[in-house]
Motif scaffolding. Structure first.
Motif, PDB file in Angstrom:
ATOM      1  N   GLU A   8       9.081  32.232  36.784  1.00  0.00           N
ATOM      2  CA  GLU A   8       8.566  32.986  37.932  1.00  0.00           C
ATOM      3  C   GLU A   8       7.079  32.730  38.124  1.00  0.00           C
ATOM      4  N   VAL A   9       6.346  32.686  37.024  1.00  0.00           N
ATOM      5  CA  VAL A   9       4.905  32.423  37.111  1.00  0.00           C
ATOM      6  C   VAL A   9       4.657  31.002  37.618  1.00  0.00           C
ATOM      7  N   ASP A  10       5.372  30.039  37.050  1.00  0.00           N
ATOM      8  CA  ASP A  10       5.174  28.640  37.430  1.00  0.00           C
ATOM      9  C   ASP A  10       5.461  28.410  38.906  1.00  0.00           C
ATOM     10  N   VAL A  11       6.583  28.911  39.388  1.00  0.00           N
ATOM     11  CA  VAL A  11       6.962  28.639  40.771  1.00  0.00           C
ATOM     12  C   VAL A  11       6.069  29.400  41.742  1.00  0.00           C
ATOM     13  N   ALA A  12       5.615  30.594  41.350  1.00  0.00           N
ATOM     14  CA  ALA A  12       4.697  31.344  42.207  1.00  0.00           C
ATOM     15  C   ALA A  12       3.353  30.631  42.331  1.00  0.00           C
ATOM     16  N   GLU A  13       2.855  30.090  41.225  1.00  0.00           N
ATOM     17  CA  GLU A  13       1.599  29.357  41.260  1.00  0.00           C
ATOM     18  C   GLU A  13       1.716  28.097  42.108  1.00  0.00           C
ATOM     19  N   ARG A  14       2.858  27.412  41.990  1.00  0.00           N
ATOM     20  CA  ARG A  14       3.037  26.194  42.795  1.00  0.00           C
ATOM     21  C   ARG A  14       3.114  26.535  44.276  1.00  0.00           C
ATOM     22  N   ALA A  15       3.779  27.629  44.605  1.00  0.00           N
ATOM     23  CA  ALA A  15       3.876  28.052  45.999  1.00  0.00           C
ATOM     24  C   ALA A  15       2.508  28.414  46.564  1.00  0.00           C
ATOM     25  N   GLU A  16       1.684  29.047  45.751  1.00  0.00           N
ATOM     26  CA  GLU A  16       0.345  29.428  46.204  1.00  0.00           C
ATOM     27  C   GLU A  16      -0.505  28.195  46.499  1.00  0.00           C
ATOM     28  N   ARG A  17      -0.364  27.167  45.686  1.00  0.00           N
ATOM     29  CA  ARG A  17      -1.101  25.929  45.949  1.00  0.00           C
ATOM     30  C   ARG A  17      -0.646  25.278  47.257  1.00  0.00           C
ATOM     31  N   ILE A  18       0.645  25.337  47.514  1.00  0.00           N
ATOM     32  CA  ILE A  18       1.155  24.765  48.763  1.00  0.00           C
ATOM     33  C   ILE A  18       0.603  25.527  49.962  1.00  0.00           C
ATOM     34  N   ARG A  19       0.568  26.846  49.869  1.00  0.00           N
ATOM     35  CA  ARG A  19       0.023  27.637  50.976  1.00  0.00           C
ATOM     36  C   ARG A  19      -1.424  27.274  51.258  1.00  0.00           C
ATOM     37  N   ALA A  20      -2.192  27.051  50.192  1.00  0.00           N
ATOM     38  CA  ALA A  20      -3.600  26.704  50.364  1.00  0.00           C
ATOM     39  C   ALA A  20      -3.760  25.322  50.994  1.00  0.00           C
ATOM     40  N   GLU A  21      -2.896  24.384  50.605  1.00  0.00           N
ATOM     41  CA  GLU A  21      -3.002  23.012  51.095  1.00  0.00           C
ATOM     42  C   GLU A  21      -2.316  22.807  52.442  1.00  0.00           C
ATOM     43  N   HIS A  22      -1.346  23.659  52.757  1.00  0.00           N
ATOM     44  CA  HIS A  22      -0.580  23.513  53.998  1.00  0.00           C
ATOM     45  C   HIS A  22      -0.455  24.889  54.668  1.00  0.00           C
ATOM     46  N   PRO A  23      -1.529  25.370  55.253  1.00  0.00           N
ATOM     47  CA  PRO A  23      -1.531  26.732  55.795  1.00  0.00           C
ATOM     48  C   PRO A  23      -0.546  26.943  56.942  1.00  0.00           C
ATOM     49  N   GLY A  24      -0.046  25.875  57.544  1.00  0.00           N
ATOM     50  CA  GLY A  24       0.912  26.035  58.629  1.00  0.00           C
ATOM     51  C   GLY A  24       2.330  26.310  58.178  1.00  0.00           C
ATOM     52  N   LEU A  25       2.577  26.250  56.870  1.00  0.00           N
ATOM     53  CA  LEU A  25       3.918  26.481  56.355  1.00  0.00           C
ATOM     54  C   LEU A  25       4.106  27.926  55.912  1.00  0.00           C
ATOM     55  N   GLU A  26       5.304  28.421  56.123  1.00  0.00           N
ATOM     56  CA  GLU A  26       5.728  29.717  55.571  1.00  0.00           C
ATOM     57  C   GLU A  26       6.441  29.422  54.254  1.00  0.00           C
ATOM     58  N   VAL A  27       5.833  29.794  53.135  1.00  0.00           N
ATOM     59  CA  VAL A  27       6.323  29.379  51.824  1.00  0.00           C
ATOM     60  C   VAL A  27       6.842  30.582  51.041  1.00  0.00           C
ATOM     61  N   GLU A  28       8.037  30.454  50.519  1.00  0.00           N
ATOM     62  CA  GLU A  28       8.618  31.447  49.626  1.00  0.00           C
ATOM     63  C   GLU A  28       8.947  30.770  48.301  1.00  0.00           C
ATOM     64  N   ALA A  29       9.034  31.558  47.246  1.00  0.00           N
ATOM     65  CA  ALA A  29       9.346  31.007  45.930  1.00  0.00           C
ATOM     66  C   ALA A  29      10.174  31.999  45.137  1.00  0.00           C
ATOM     67  N   ALA A  30      11.094  31.471  44.344  1.00  0.00           N
ATOM     68  CA  ALA A  30      11.928  32.338  43.510  1.00  0.00           C
ATOM     69  C   ALA A  30      12.375  31.594  42.269  1.00  0.00           C
ATOM     70  N   ALA A  31      12.477  32.309  41.177  1.00  0.00           N
ATOM     71  CA  ALA A  31      13.099  31.814  39.952  1.00  0.00           C
ATOM     72  C   ALA A  31      14.434  32.525  39.809  1.00  0.00           C
ATOM     73  N   VAL A  32      15.486  31.739  39.584  1.00  0.00           N
ATOM     74  CA  VAL A  32      16.843  32.285  39.595  1.00  0.00           C
ATOM     75  C   VAL A  32      17.570  31.835  38.337  1.00  0.00           C
ATOM     76  N   ARG A  33      18.224  32.767  37.696  1.00  0.00           N
ATOM     77  CA  ARG A  33      19.000  32.455  36.496  1.00  0.00           C
ATOM     78  C   ARG A  33      20.325  31.819  36.895  1.00  0.00           C
ATOM     79  N   GLY A  34      20.637  30.659  36.303  1.00  0.00           N
ATOM     80  CA  GLY A  34      21.907  30.006  36.586  1.00  0.00           C
ATOM     81  C   GLY A  34      21.816  28.504  36.464  1.00  0.00           C
ATOM     82  N   GLU A  35      22.972  27.855  36.446  1.00  0.00           N
ATOM     83  CA  GLU A  35      23.015  26.408  36.391  1.00  0.00           C
ATOM     84  C   GLU A  35      22.425  25.856  37.684  1.00  0.00           C
ATOM     85  N   PRO A  36      21.510  24.858  37.625  1.00  0.00           N
ATOM     86  CA  PRO A  36      20.798  24.413  38.824  1.00  0.00           C
ATOM     87  C   PRO A  36      21.706  24.002  39.980  1.00  0.00           C
TER      88      PRO A  36
END
Length: 282
Positions: A62-90
């Protein structure tokens, strides 16, 4: 259709390459539809039911994916970015996020690296189980390519596939290459008619789109693979049988996905459109 771009992300090189492609695709969408979702699946199949270990792994994800999403928002402000960590087989986690409103994107490794055996299985398995299109983005190849290729066969699903490919080509400003593979004793004129019929709705949508038609003969998968080497993006239909999710693709789309050297987008038939003649038989 396919307004949201969903990325299977795990911080690996293959996932980062897929994310790069997905960001570019999301930014091509119309205003208000530039939605990107990062999904980090925490595979608990090997954790033997250890809830404490699973919870800890999920929290880290959850921490890793949230941090990556935040970087994307900063670099691509025109995108609506969501992030989630989900338990299960990929594969299962991402298959649950496929559908008519989303394009799911995953990475794939081309060489015999540490990631190869996992990533080479995920793409075809996900595409075989998906209710919507899946884009498999390979790494490990540096050749410059251009153009969008669509593998054309008979039926309403082929028309839909061509429309999706034409829309993508138009947004990228690239030529659409429509490829049909006939039998060894095929009639070129008749096969060209097949291509023209499948392309007609797409060309009505995009009358100014540059299109090249290619009619080949012989075994379908090898012929398409030869053509695919020349292009930056490939669209291919999948042949899904029955009412339950399949775990494997058929021979054509499986060959294209597992040997991909460019972005390869697998599109399943729409319910009610599928028949023995739909899309590229895969």
């Amino acid at each position: 259709m396919h307004e949201t771009t969903v990325v299977g992300w795990d911080a690996s090189e293959t996932a980062e390459r897929a994310l790069e492609w997905a960001i570019a695709r999301a930014e091509m969408q119309a205003e208000g539809r530039r939605r990107l979702r990062l999904v980090r699946a925490v595979d608990d199949t090997g954790l033997a039911g250890d809830d404490d270990e699973t919870r800890a792994e999920l929290q880290r994800a959850e921490v890793d994916v949230a941090e990556r999403a935040e970087r994307i928002r900063a670099e691509h402000p025109g995108l609506e970015v969501e992030a989630a960590a989900v338990r299960g087989e990929p594969g299962d986690v991402l298959a649950d996020r496929t559908g008519d409103d989303s394009l799911v994107v995953v990475g794939a490794e081309n060489g015999r690296t540490d990631e190869y055996w996992h990533s080479s299985r995920l793409g075809p398995r996900l595409a075989g189980a998906a209710d919507g299109p899946v884009a498999v983005i390979p790494v490990g190849d540096v050749l410059e390519r251009s153009g969008v290729m669509v593998a054309v066969d008979h039926g309403a699903a082929a028309e839909r596939l061509c429309r999706l490919a034409a829309d993508y080509a138009a947004k990228r400003g690239e030529t659409l290459h429509a490829v049909h593979v006939g039998a060894r004793t095929h009639d070129v004129a008749q096969d060209t008619e097949v291509v023209d019929h499948a392309l007609a709705p797409a060309l009505a949508d995009h009358p100014d789109l540059a299109v090249e038609r290619h009619v080949d003969s012989g075994p379908t998968a090898p012929a398409l693979l030869r053509r695919a080497r020349e292009h930056a993006t490939v669209f291919v239909g999948s042949r899904q049988l029955g009412t339950v999710r399949r775990m494997f693709l058929g021979s054509v789309s499986h060959a294209l996905v597992t040997n991909a050297r460019c972005a390869t987008i697998v599109v399943p038939p729409v319910s009610g459109l599928h028949s023995e003649d739909d899309a590229t038989r895969a």
